[in-house]
Design an enzyme around this catalytic site. Structure first.
Site, PDB file in Angstrom:
ATOM      1  N   HIS A 268     -13.718  -5.762 -60.918  1.00 31.75           N
ATOM      2  CA  HIS A 268     -13.307  -6.935 -60.849  1.00 31.75           C
ATOM      3  C   HIS A 268     -14.287  -7.424 -62.080  1.00 31.75           C
ATOM      4  O   HIS A 268     -14.600  -8.227 -63.137  1.00 31.75           O
ATOM      5  CB  HIS A 268     -13.335  -6.881 -58.708  1.00 31.75           C
ATOM      6  CG  HIS A 268     -12.822  -8.671 -58.560  1.00 31.75           C
ATOM      7  ND1 HIS A 268     -11.970  -9.244 -59.892  1.00 31.75           N
ATOM      8  CD2 HIS A 268     -13.352  -9.539 -57.621  1.00 31.75           C
ATOM      9  CE1 HIS A 268     -12.214  -9.855 -58.764  1.00 31.75           C
ATOM     10  NE2 HIS A 268     -12.118 -10.186 -57.515  1.00 31.75           N
ATOM     11  N   HIS A 307      -4.897  -5.062 -66.481  1.00 28.71           N
ATOM     12  CA  HIS A 307      -4.708  -6.273 -65.581  1.00 28.71           C
ATOM     13  C   HIS A 307      -4.159  -5.776 -64.886  1.00 28.71           C
ATOM     14  O   HIS A 307      -2.416  -5.699 -64.997  1.00 28.71           O
ATOM     15  CB  HIS A 307      -4.539  -7.938 -65.176  1.00 28.71           C
ATOM     16  CG  HIS A 307      -5.073  -8.801 -64.906  1.00 28.71           C
ATOM     17  ND1 HIS A 307      -3.949  -9.309 -63.398  1.00 28.71           N
ATOM     18  CD2 HIS A 307      -6.421  -9.518 -64.629  1.00 28.71           C
ATOM     19  CE1 HIS A 307      -5.314 -10.358 -62.976  1.00 28.71           C
ATOM     20  NE2 HIS A 307      -6.524  -9.818 -63.294  1.00 28.71           N
ATOM     21  N   ASP A 363     -12.513 -11.133 -68.895  1.00 33.91           N
ATOM     22  CA  ASP A 363     -14.146 -11.040 -69.164  1.00 33.91           C
ATOM     23  C   ASP A 363     -14.260 -10.153 -70.243  1.00 33.91           C
ATOM     24  O   ASP A 363     -15.631  -9.827 -70.635  1.00 33.91           O
ATOM     25  CB  ASP A 363     -13.893 -10.118 -67.826  1.00 33.91           C
ATOM     26  CG  ASP A 363     -14.356  -9.992 -66.162  1.00 33.91           C
ATOM     27  OD1 ASP A 363     -14.968 -11.430 -67.090  1.00 33.91           O
ATOM     28  OD2 ASP A 363     -14.082  -9.928 -65.235  1.00 33.91           O
TER      29      ASP A 363
HETATM   30  N1  ACO Z   1      -8.782   0.617 -70.205  1.00 34.95           N
HETATM   31  C1  ACO Z   1      -7.486   2.261 -70.787  1.00 34.95           C
HETATM   32  N2  ACO Z   1      -7.013   2.433 -70.057  1.00 34.95           N
HETATM   33  C2  ACO Z   1      -6.435   1.806 -69.143  1.00 34.95           C
HETATM   34  C3  ACO Z   1      -7.103   0.628 -68.932  1.00 34.95           C
HETATM   35  C4  ACO Z   1      -8.234   0.216 -69.479  1.00 34.95           C
HETATM   36  N3  ACO Z   1      -9.145  -1.186 -69.603  1.00 34.95           N
HETATM   37  N4  ACO Z   1      -6.182  -0.036 -68.014  1.00 34.95           N
HETATM   38  C5  ACO Z   1      -5.998   0.802 -67.624  1.00 34.95           C
HETATM   39  N5  ACO Z   1      -5.516   1.583 -68.209  1.00 34.95           N
HETATM   40  C6  ACO Z   1      -4.328   2.358 -68.380  1.00 34.95           C
HETATM   41  C7  ACO Z   1      -4.552   3.564 -66.918  1.00 34.95           C
HETATM   42  O1  ACO Z   1      -5.124   4.923 -66.850  1.00 34.95           O
HETATM   43  C8  ACO Z   1      -3.280   4.162 -66.878  1.00 34.95           C
HETATM   44  O2  ACO Z   1      -3.003   4.723 -67.213  1.00 34.95           O
HETATM   45  P1  ACO Z   1      -1.897   5.994 -67.249  1.00 34.95           P
HETATM   46  O3  ACO Z   1      -0.236   5.368 -66.427  1.00 34.95           O
HETATM   47  O4  ACO Z   1      -2.052   6.610 -68.363  1.00 34.95           O
HETATM   48  O5  ACO Z   1      -2.151   6.494 -65.758  1.00 34.95           O
HETATM   49  C9  ACO Z   1      -2.048   2.951 -67.072  1.00 34.95           C
HETATM   50  O6  ACO Z   1      -2.651   2.236 -67.644  1.00 34.95           O
HETATM   51  C10 ACO Z   1      -1.945   1.421 -65.414  1.00 34.95           C
HETATM   52  O7  ACO Z   1      -3.491   1.703 -65.509  1.00 34.95           O
HETATM   53  P2  ACO Z   1      -3.480   1.223 -63.821  1.00 34.95           P
HETATM   54  O8  ACO Z   1      -5.177   2.028 -63.315  1.00 34.95           O
HETATM   55  O9  ACO Z   1      -2.675   1.773 -62.657  1.00 34.95           O
HETATM   56  O10 ACO Z   1      -3.667  -0.433 -63.616  1.00 34.95           O
HETATM   57  P3  ACO Z   1      -3.701  -1.336 -62.037  1.00 34.95           P
HETATM   58  O11 ACO Z   1      -3.470  -2.230 -62.028  1.00 34.95           O
HETATM   59  O12 ACO Z   1      -4.524  -0.622 -60.813  1.00 34.95           O
HETATM   60  O13 ACO Z   1      -5.430  -2.075 -63.140  1.00 34.95           O
HETATM   61  C11 ACO Z   1      -7.429  -2.965 -63.736  1.00 34.95           C
HETATM   62  C12 ACO Z   1      -6.463  -3.228 -63.106  1.00 34.95           C
HETATM   63  C13 ACO Z   1      -8.518  -2.497 -62.897  1.00 34.95           C
HETATM   64  C14 ACO Z   1      -8.006  -4.198 -63.963  1.00 34.95           C
HETATM   65  C15 ACO Z   1      -7.811  -2.241 -64.850  1.00 34.95           C
HETATM   66  O14 ACO Z   1      -6.781  -2.435 -65.936  1.00 34.95           O
HETATM   67  C16 ACO Z   1      -8.990  -1.850 -65.076  1.00 34.95           C
HETATM   68  O15 ACO Z   1      -9.879  -1.181 -64.880  1.00 34.95           O
HETATM   69  N6  ACO Z   1      -9.455  -2.799 -66.615  1.00 34.95           N
HETATM   70  C17 ACO Z   1     -10.865  -2.559 -66.743  1.00 34.95           C
HETATM   71  C18 ACO Z   1     -11.758  -3.362 -65.631  1.00 34.95           C
HETATM   72  C19 ACO Z   1     -11.565  -4.269 -66.574  1.00 34.95           C
HETATM   73  O16 ACO Z   1     -11.511  -5.261 -67.246  1.00 34.95           O
HETATM   74  N7  ACO Z   1     -11.073  -5.321 -65.363  1.00 34.95           N
HETATM   75  C20 ACO Z   1     -11.150  -6.968 -65.161  1.00 34.95           C
HETATM   76  C21 ACO Z   1      -9.801  -7.144 -64.551  1.00 34.95           C
HETATM   77  S1  ACO Z   1     -10.368  -8.992 -64.568  1.00 34.95           S
HETATM   78  C22 ACO Z   1     -10.665  -9.568 -63.530  1.00 34.95           C
HETATM   79  O17 ACO Z   1     -11.472  -9.470 -62.619  1.00 34.95           O
HETATM   80  C23 ACO Z   1     -11.182 -11.079 -63.337  1.00 34.95           C
END
Ligand code: ACO
Length: 429
Positions: A268, A307, A363
Site C-alpha cells: 500500500h 492496482h 507510487d
Molecule cells: N508485478 C508483477 N506481477 C504483478 C504485479 C506486479 N506489480 N501486480 C500484480 N501482478 C500479477 C499477479 O502476480 C497476478 O498474476 P497471476 O494472475 O499470474 O497470478 C496478477 O497480476 C493479478 O494480481 P493480483 O495480486 O491478484 O492483484 P491484486 O489486485 O490483488 O493486487 C496490488 C494489487 C497489491 C497493488 C498488486 O498489483 C501489487 O502488489 N503491486 C505492487 C505493489 C504496489 O505498487 N502497490 C501500490 C498500490 S497503489 C497504492 O496503494 C497507492
C-alpha cells in the site's frame, strides 16, 4: 417479476428467490433467506480481500478503474491538481463543496491554529530510538495524541469531532517533521503559520540556521499537487481500516493510528519505498530485461505497477510525471528516473503486463520526486499519510453518519477440527 431483480434457484431445494438489484448490487443479507431447512443458517457470500463486495455507500470519491477516472466530490482529479491547493481540496473532501473565499480563509485559519504539538508529545518523540522508522514514529504519535484529547471519545458530538479533525490535519505535518528531524539528530522546528500548508511542512523538515525559512515555490507547489493526488482514494486498505476500527466508536486518533499502520505496508503506502529500493537494485538500464524476466517468472514484483481497482493507467501517475519534470528543474535530475522511464516503456509492451492490465500506479514516480527533494526512502509512507489524513477522517465521519453501518464484523467459514474432548498434558502427543 420486477425488472431490477435477480432470480436465484437453489438446486438443493428447487426453490426460487427474487432478489432486488439496486446500484448494480444485491444485498448479501438477502441471501440469508436461502436455506435448506429451519436449522440451516442461510447462504453467505465468501469474498476474501473484498474482491467484489461494496462495504459502504460513499459520496466522497468516484473511481472508474477501467477508464482511469478519479474524481473528488465530482471534480476530476486533473482539474483539482491544476487549479487548487491542498487546503481547498481538503475542505472539498471533508465538506462536499469547494470553499468560497470566506470559508477558505476560515479553514486555513483553523488549520494553522492547531499546528503546534504539546511539548510532552515532543518529549515523547525524543524517546524513540535514534534510527526508528519515521512511519513507526508517526503511527505511535498519532495514537498517543488520543491521551492528550480525552474529549475525542465523544464522537457523537459534531463540534468536538470537528476540532479533532482540524487538529489531526494540522498536526500531521508537525509530527512528520519532528520524526524526520529525530532520525537526522536535528533540533525540531516549530510550525511557521505564515507559510502555506506544504511550505510550512518544508520549513519543519529543512530549516537550518536561517532566521526565516523560505520554501522554494516550485517545490512547494509540487508538494501541494502531490498532497492533492493522495488526499483520498475511496475504499482502499487503510481507509477500510479507518472505517472498520472507527465502527467500534473509538476516538479518531486511535482509529487513524490503525489506518496509518495499514498504509505502512509494502503493498500500500510502503510501495514507493519499495519502488526506490527496486530501482536502486536494478542499477542501470541494461539490467532491466533480466529484472523483468525474473518478475515474469514470479520471482518478485514490479513495484509501483498494478492496482486492485485501476486496470488502466492510474490518472495520478500521469500528473505525477509532469510534477517530476518541474521538480527536477530545481533539484537536478534523479538518475533513477531514466531506469523508471525505461522500465515503464518496456513493461507496457510486454504481454505479461498487458494481459494482466498492469500499469504504473501513483507510487511509481512519487518516490523518485521525494528522493530528489532530499527525503530519505523510509520517509515516503509518511508523505502519503499526511495528505491521506483528510480522506481517512472524511470517510470516518461519513461512516458515523450512515444509519446502515454497524460495527464491522465479517463472517467466516470455519475450517478447523470438529468438537473434541480436552486431553490432560501427560496424554498429549
Ligand atoms: N508485478 C508483477 N506481477 C504483478 C504485479 C506486479 N506489480 N501486480 C500484480 N501482478 C500479477 C499477479 O502476480 C497476478 O498474476 P497471476 O494472475 O499470474 O497470478 C496478477 O497480476 C493479478 O494480481 P493480483 O495480486 O491478484 O492483484 P491484486 O489486485 O490483488 O493486487 C496490488 C494489487 C497489491 C497493488 C498488486 O498489483 C501489487 O502488489 N503491486 C505492487 C505493489 C504496489 O505498487 N502497490 C501500490 C498500490 S497503489 C497504492 O496503494 C497507492
Amino acid at each position: 417479476m420486477a425488472k431490477d431483480s435477480l432470480t436465484v434457484k437453489d438446486n438443493r431445494t428447487g426453490k426460487e428467490y427474487e432478489l432486488p438489484i439496486s446500484d448494480g448490487t444485491i444485498k448479501a443479507m438477502d441471501l440469508r433467506q436461502i436455506k435448506t431447512g429451519a436449522e440451516d443458517f442461510g447462504i453467505m457470500t465468501y469474498d476474501p480481500a473484498f474482491m467484489n463486495t461494496a462495504s459502504t455507500k460513499s459520496a466522497i470519491t468516484y473511481l472508474d478503474g477501467d477508464k482511469g477516472i478519479l474524481r473528488y466530490r465530482g471534480y476530476p482529479i486533473e482539474q483539482l491538481a491544476e487549479k487548487c491547493n491542498y487546503m481547498e481540496v481538503s475542505y472539498l473532501i471533508l465538506y462536499g463543496e469547494l470553499p468560497n473565499k470566506a470559508q477558505y480563509d476560515q479553514w486555513v485559519f483553523d488549520i494553522t491554529h492547531h499546528t503546534i504539538l504539546h511539548e510532552n508529545i515532543r518529549h515523547f518523540m525524543q524517546n524513540f530510538r535514534y534510527d526508528a522508522h519515521p512511519m513507526g514514529m508517526f503511527i505511535s504519535t498519532v495514537a498517543a495524541l488520543s491521551t492528550f484529547y480525552p474529549e475525542a471519545t465523544k464522537i457523537a458530538d459534531k463540534e468536538l469531532r470537528t476540532i479533532q479533525i482540524q487538529r489531526l490535519i494540522a498536526k500531521v505535518p508537525t509530527i512528520a517533521g519532528f520524526s524526520y528531524r529525530h532520525t537526522r539528530g536535528l533540533p525540531h522546528v516549530y510550525p511557521d503559520n505564515a507559510l502555506s500548508y506544504p511550505g510550512n511542512f518544508l520549513n519543519m523538515m529543512f530549516k537550518f540556521t536561517e532566521l526565516r525559512y523560505e520554501p522554494n515555490p516550485v517545490l512547494e507547489r509540487a508538494l501541494d499537487v502531490l498532497f492533492i493526488l493522495h488526499a483520498d482514494h475511496e475504499q482502499n486498505c487503510s481507509t477500510n481500516a479507518m472505517r472498520a476500527i472507527g465502527s467500534s466508536k473509538v476516538d479518531p486518533y486511535s482509529a487513524m493510528a490503525g489506518a496509518a499502520a495499514a498504509l505502512y505496508g509494502p503493498l500500500h503506502g510502503g510501495a514507493n519505498e519499495e519502488v526506490l529500493k527496486m530501482l536502486a537494485q536494478i542499477g542501470d538500464v541494461k539490467s532491466i530485461p533480466a529484472f523483468l524476466d525474473k518478475v515474469k517468472k514470479g520471482e518478485g514484483k514490479l513495484m509501483g505497477f498494478g492496482h486492485r481497482v485501476y486496470k488502466n493507467y492510474d490518472p495520478r501517475a500521469k500528473i505525477i510525471k509532469k510534477v517530476a519534470e518541474d521538480v527536477f528543474k530545481v533539484t537536478g535530475r534523479n538518475p533513477l528516473l531514466d531506469i523508471a522511464l525505461e522500465l515503464e516503456s518496456i513493461a507496457l509492451k510486454e504481454d505479461y503486463f498487458i494481459s494482466r492490465k498492469l500499469y504504473p500506479n501513483v507510487d511509481f514516480y512519487s518516490g523518485i520526486i521525494y528522493q530528489a527533494m532530499g527525503l530519505p526512502v523510509s520517509f515516503f509512507p509518511v508523505m502519503f499519510a499526511i495528505p491521506r489524513t483528510v480522506g481517512w477522517l472524511s470517510q470516518w465521519q461519513e461512516m458515523l453518519g450512515d444509519e446502515e453501518q454497524k460495527i464491522a464484523r465479517p463472517r467466516q467459514i470455519y475450517t478447523g477440527v470438529d468438537e473434541r474432548d480436552f486431553a490432560p498434558m501427560d496424554k498429549r502427543k
